[in-house]
Design an enzyme around this catalytic site. Structure first.
Site, mmCIF file in Angstrom:
data_model
loop_
_atom_site.group_PDB
_atom_site.id
_atom_site.type_symbol
_atom_site.label_atom_id
_atom_site.label_comp_id
_atom_site.label_asym_id
_atom_site.label_seq_id
_atom_site.Cartn_x
_atom_site.Cartn_y
_atom_site.Cartn_z
ATOM 1 N N LYS A 57 38.919 14.252 26.378
ATOM 2 C CA LYS A 57 38.752 15.687 26.076
ATOM 3 C C LYS A 57 37.528 16.251 26.798
ATOM 4 C CE LYS A 57 36.583 17.064 22.086
ATOM 5 N NZ LYS A 57 35.488 18.009 22.368
ATOM 6 N N ASN A 58 36.427 15.500 26.752
ATOM 7 C CA ASN A 58 35.175 16.037 27.270
ATOM 8 C C ASN A 58 35.049 15.949 28.792
ATOM 9 O OD1 ASN A 58 34.553 16.776 24.721
ATOM 10 N ND2 ASN A 58 33.135 15.091 24.310
ATOM 11 N N ARG A 78 32.168 24.612 23.145
ATOM 12 C CA ARG A 78 31.036 24.748 24.069
ATOM 13 C C ARG A 78 31.506 25.114 25.470
ATOM 14 N NH1 ARG A 78 26.249 24.867 22.103
ATOM 15 N NH2 ARG A 78 25.245 23.402 23.509
ATOM 16 N N CYS A 102 27.492 24.772 14.790
ATOM 17 C CA CYS A 102 28.662 24.232 14.115
ATOM 18 C C CYS A 102 28.184 23.201 13.119
ATOM 19 C CB CYS A 102 29.653 23.653 15.112
ATOM 20 S SG CYS A 102 29.051 22.194 15.920
ATOM 21 N N ARG A 130 23.070 23.581 18.026
ATOM 22 C CA ARG A 130 23.611 23.434 19.378
ATOM 23 C C ARG A 130 23.310 24.620 20.302
ATOM 24 N NH1 ARG A 130 29.464 20.977 19.280
ATOM 25 N NH2 ARG A 130 28.746 20.020 21.180
ATOM 26 N N ASP A 151 29.166 10.108 19.577
ATOM 27 C CA ASP A 151 30.526 10.335 19.079
ATOM 28 C C ASP A 151 31.204 9.041 18.593
ATOM 29 O OD1 ASP A 151 30.929 13.303 20.003
ATOM 30 O OD2 ASP A 151 30.008 12.234 21.652
ATOM 31 N N VAL A 175 20.735 12.009 19.064
ATOM 32 C CA VAL A 175 21.266 13.084 19.914
ATOM 33 C C VAL A 175 21.358 14.403 19.139
ATOM 34 C CG1 VAL A 175 23.171 13.817 21.411
ATOM 35 C CG2 VAL A 175 22.510 11.404 21.326
ATOM 36 N N ARG A 187 42.129 18.986 17.564
ATOM 37 C CA ARG A 187 41.384 19.487 18.721
ATOM 38 C C ARG A 187 41.147 18.386 19.746
ATOM 39 N NH1 ARG A 187 35.891 20.995 17.301
ATOM 40 N NH2 ARG A 187 35.736 20.600 19.518
HETATM 41 N N1 EPU Z 1 20.687 20.994 23.672
HETATM 42 C C1 EPU Z 1 19.707 21.953 23.644
HETATM 43 N N2 EPU Z 1 19.826 23.021 24.497
HETATM 44 C C2 EPU Z 1 20.874 23.177 25.345
HETATM 45 C C3 EPU Z 1 21.875 22.166 25.380
HETATM 46 C C4 EPU Z 1 21.749 21.092 24.526
HETATM 47 O O1 EPU Z 1 18.748 21.847 22.879
HETATM 48 O O2 EPU Z 1 20.929 24.167 26.084
HETATM 49 C C5 EPU Z 1 20.590 19.852 22.748
HETATM 50 C C6 EPU Z 1 21.738 19.860 21.740
HETATM 51 O O3 EPU Z 1 21.463 20.692 20.645
HETATM 52 C C7 EPU Z 1 21.842 18.401 21.367
HETATM 53 C C8 EPU Z 1 21.457 17.675 22.650
HETATM 54 O O4 EPU Z 1 20.770 18.632 23.469
HETATM 55 O O5 EPU Z 1 20.914 18.089 20.365
HETATM 56 C C9 EPU Z 1 22.609 17.106 23.412
HETATM 57 O O6 EPU Z 1 23.562 18.110 23.664
HETATM 58 P P1 EPU Z 1 24.496 18.057 24.957
HETATM 59 O O7 EPU Z 1 24.260 19.287 25.752
HETATM 60 O O8 EPU Z 1 24.326 16.753 25.615
HETATM 61 O O9 EPU Z 1 25.915 18.118 24.290
HETATM 62 P P2 EPU Z 1 27.105 19.060 24.661
HETATM 63 O O10 EPU Z 1 27.314 19.152 26.102
HETATM 64 O O11 EPU Z 1 27.009 20.315 23.870
HETATM 65 C C10 EPU Z 1 28.879 17.157 24.753
HETATM 66 C C11 EPU Z 1 30.163 16.871 24.030
HETATM 67 C C12 EPU Z 1 29.870 16.409 22.620
HETATM 68 C C13 EPU Z 1 28.995 15.165 22.704
HETATM 69 C C14 EPU Z 1 27.723 15.480 23.484
HETATM 70 C C15 EPU Z 1 26.833 14.270 23.673
HETATM 71 C C16 EPU Z 1 31.698 18.411 25.017
HETATM 72 C C17 EPU Z 1 32.549 19.622 24.890
HETATM 73 N N3 EPU Z 1 30.971 18.075 23.991
HETATM 74 O O12 EPU Z 1 28.289 18.215 24.023
HETATM 75 O O13 EPU Z 1 31.108 16.047 22.056
HETATM 76 O O14 EPU Z 1 28.671 14.760 21.395
HETATM 77 O O15 EPU Z 1 28.062 15.986 24.789
HETATM 78 O O16 EPU Z 1 27.513 13.263 24.371
HETATM 79 O O17 EPU Z 1 31.716 17.741 26.046
HETATM 80 C C18 EPU Z 1 32.811 16.110 20.477
HETATM 81 O O18 EPU Z 1 33.584 15.796 21.405
HETATM 82 O O19 EPU Z 1 33.161 16.143 19.273
HETATM 83 C C19 EPU Z 1 31.445 16.448 20.788
HETATM 84 C C20 EPU Z 1 30.614 17.034 19.918
#
Ligand code: EPU
Length: 437
Positions: free
Chosen positions: A25-26, A98, A122, A127, A310, A332, A418
């Site tokens: 998915k990601n 996201r 969420c 986030r 995850d 994380v 999802r």
């Molecule tokens: N963060 C910030 N500021 C930002 C972006 C991120 O503070 O601008 C923080 C977040 O709040 C979090 C940390 O950095 O504490 C890591 O967030 P990251 O940006 O790495 O996560 P993401 O891109 O929002 C993706 C996956 C998540 C997965 C994370 C970590 C997608 C759509 N989502 O999220 O997957 O947990 O990377 O590997 O790719 C899921 O699939 O259920 C899911 C939540």
């Protein structure tokens, strides 16, 4: 499903059988967005039939593109004529997803303008998107925000040096998608290097981009002036593979997960073996089972190549069946143990802490976030009536229901749809008794 949104499982059985896991998915959702960098059509294979793919398809359509099902998990994405979408409509489709913010790069290159919904928090924390916006600004985007939307404009994005405060998956993807067509060189330091990001880089390279992944989390992108369409097979969903592995060991069964790949699973496999799980790796996939009575572990989630956040939730369910006290430190997300209370109601013994347990300190240390857990086991789980709070917690409830004696009714299964393809069929294929009432 008993009705649209609930599932009733009669647990307590050893589960055995074969299931097939398709693309991540990601990765697939970001690769669909990458297709919009070129006016030429692109084709993705191994696309799972999950709600989030439908959500991104709708978002692409709102921007004037099309997504066509080619059958057997293949889709074609076309975005010859792009337009700016209405952020309110985008928000209605996207919900807490996201993905919308990742449309910024393709839209800024193709239209010099983007209007995107403001992303809320969420169930796993606030986030924020500050890293995304800071990077886009550094590359030359003008940003105006209000409560509901983010408006971005540019006269042309330019390469620059971007140091991320944290190796964020989304922010790294943001910079990749925004820099491939930018003028000059972009260097991301402290970048995320998750296998899904490497898969996205492979897609971008197929499109004509020049990207090198260097040591120490540095990614360098040399901007090019145009990109082509691509054809790509998405890497397997390692989160789903890990979830089924936990189900196999937690129920003392044996599950062959076709499509599972070893390399993206290495950290999981090591951890799984340490607690008493075992596996055989073949070209077809990975078979998982419990080799000995399960034992406790001290574990910390981290960015790749660490143990991914995850995997944490289904693994915690597995640890409720392990002898001794396990410590899990979530580094994380600040709020990813919300599901522990429900597991407690099913008989699990899980205590949450604000401190960083297990040795290392993370950015959430003593900041009022219950981000460490001690799981005492083994405990017998019993059926209950429960409601899914978020995607990964949702699947961990399924694993708990499989382990539990008696019937568990899980509400809110739409959330699980999802990210998990045909999970009911897969549950039946491994011998789960799903009760229709
Ligand atoms: N963060 C910030 N500021 C930002 C972006 C991120 O503070 O601008 C923080 C977040 O709040 C979090 C940390 O950095 O504490 C890591 O967030 P990251 O940006 O790495 O996560 P993401 O891109 O929002 C993706 C996956 C998540 C997965 C994370 C970590 C997608 C759509 N989502 O999220 O997957 O947990 O990377 O590997 O790719 C899921 O699939 O259920 C899911 C939540």
């Amino acid at each position: 499903m008993t009705n649209q949104d609930s599932l009733v499982i009669a647990g307590g059985k050893k589960l055995t059988g074969t299931i097939h896991v398709r693309g991540a998915k990601n990765a697939v959702t970001k690769e669909m967005v990458a297709a919009m960098l070129s006016p030429e059509p692109s084709i993705l294979h191994n696309v799972p039939d999950i709600a989030d793919v439908g959500v991104v398809s709708e978002m692409i359509k709102l921007h004037g593109g099309t997504v066509t099902q080619l059958g057997d998990g293949s889709i074609q994405i076309e975005s010859g004529d792009l337009k700016v979408a209405n952020p309110i409509q985008l928000h209605e489709i996207a919900g807490t997803s996201r993905i919308p913010i990742l449309f910024a790069g393709p839209l800024l290159h193709r239209l010099k303008k983007a209007e995107l919904p403001m992303l809320g928090g969420c169930d796993i924390g606030p986030r924020p998107v500050d890293f995304h916006l800071k990077a886009l600004q550094a590359m030359g985007a003008e940003i105006t925000q209000n409560e509901k939307s983010i408006e971005l404009t540019t006269t042309g994005l330019k390469g620059t040096k971007i140091e991320l405060d944290y190796p964020s998956v989304g922010a790294t993807e943001q910079v990749l998608l925004s820099s491939v067509l930018a003028e000059g060189v972009t260097e991301i330091s402290n970048a995320a290097i998750e296998p899904e990001i490497i898969d996205l880089i492979c897609v971008l390279q197929k499109m004509g981009a020049i990207i090198s992944v260097d040591t120490d989390r540095v990614i360098t992108i040399i901007g090019v002036t145009q990109l082509h369409g691509y054809e790509h097979t998405v890497l397997t969903d390692r989160i789903e593979v890990g979830s089924w592995a936990c189900a196999a060991a937690a129920t003392d069964g044996k599950i062959m997960v076709e499509g599972a790949q070893q390399e993206p699973m290495m950290t999981f496999l090591n951890t799984f073996r340490k607690v008493g799980g075992e596996f055989t790796i073949t070209d077809a996939g990975i078979e998982f089972w419990r080799a000995r009575p399960l034992t406790s572990i001290t574990l910390e989630t981290d960015v790749h190549p660490g143990f991914m956040t995850d995997w944490q939730q289904p693994f915690v369910v597995l640890l409720t069946q392990a002898e001794g006290s396990s410590t899990v430190h979530e580094t994380v997300y600040e709020d990813r143990f919300g599901f522990a209370e429900t597991l407690g109601a099913m008989g699990a013994k899980i205590q949450l802490y604000q401190e960083c347990l297990g040795g290392n300190h993370c950015r959430y240390d003593n900041r009022n976030y219950l981000h460490s857990a001690i799981i005492s086991g083994p405990t017998k789980l019993h059926g209950a009536e429960i409601t899914v709070p978020d995607l990964r917690a949702g699947f961990s409830y399924i694993v708990a229901a499989l382990v539990a004696e008696g019937e568990t009714t899980i509400h809110g299964m739409k959330t699980v749809e999802r990210g998990y393809e045909k999970f009911e069929d897969k549950l039946r294929a491994i011998g789960t008794e799903i009760i229709s009432k």
